[in-house]
Design an enzyme around this catalytic site. Sequence first.
Site, short mmCIF file in Angstrom:
data_model
loop_
_atom_site.label_atom_id
_atom_site.label_comp_id
_atom_site.label_asym_id
_atom_site.label_seq_id
_atom_site.Cartn_x
_atom_site.Cartn_y
_atom_site.Cartn_z
N ILE A 22 0.96 6.73 0.17
CA ILE A 22 0.03 5.90 1.31
C ILE A 22 -1.49 5.54 0.61
CG2 ILE A 22 -0.63 5.06 3.29
CD1 ILE A 22 1.65 7.02 4.26
N CYS A 23 -1.76 4.35 0.20
CA CYS A 23 -2.91 4.22 -0.10
C CYS A 23 -3.77 3.50 0.94
CB CYS A 23 -3.05 3.42 -1.44
SG CYS A 23 -4.71 2.97 -1.99
N VAL A 24 -4.65 3.97 1.70
CA VAL A 24 -5.60 3.47 2.87
C VAL A 24 -6.73 4.18 2.65
CG1 VAL A 24 -4.69 5.02 4.53
CG2 VAL A 24 -5.62 3.06 5.23
N ASN B 265 0.93 -1.35 -0.10
CA ASN B 265 -0.01 -0.06 -0.05
C ASN B 265 0.76 1.24 -0.08
OD1 ASN B 265 -1.84 -2.09 2.10
ND2 ASN B 265 -2.72 -1.58 0.20
#
Length: 229
Positions: free
Chosen positions: A94-96, A87
């Site tokens: 950041i991928c969240v 992620n």
Amino acid sequence: MNSNVENLPPQVLRLVYKEVTALAADPPEGIKIYPSEEDITELHTAIEGPEGTPFAGGIFRMRLVLGKDFPAAPPKGYFLTKIFHPNVGHKGEICVNVLKRDWRAELGLRHVLLTIKCLLIHPNPESALNEEAGRLLLEDYAEYASRARLLTEIHAMGGTGGTSTGPQEAGEGPQPKKHAGDPNKRPQVVGAAPTGANGSGANGSSSGNSNSNVVVKKKTDKKRALRRL
């Protein structure tokens, strides 16, 4: 990235300042806060790698950037320390979900930081920015953990791994050959006669060859004279 201090309303800046001050005084466990006095819209942090993960023992620097639409829009998160994680993109983005569709203004920065730390424990391969890390997480966890651990040792452990670049100690690693490159040390030609005090050597060898030719010529002339008799 440009500061958004001038773009945020005064009441939002007061709320941000209050929350950042509270975070610095009482940070979440395993997270250190480094607020900027010049730009309150950019928050630098350091996250300890959680135990039981390939990131254990590492310190991962990260920053949160508050955009001009904050808190209506979520902040953007970036890892500054290189990390092998599904992620986290190659540029540190950041991928969240909490930074996207699950964001709500009342969540606050503390919740964001805790969610990102939790992401180190439970990666989500379904929303992978690093496709290779996501694939390995699903297909070969041992290889994923090995790669993640290697980058942790190199980039997130100060004084160990590849981040320590101190001067090389004597006798450590390959050493140059003695006298290598010394112009005073001339290589000797194999088979060449040594030069002695009597002047023999290269010149002596040529004079010896000349004498041998004279002897051979004399013998040939003598044979021809005998044939005439």
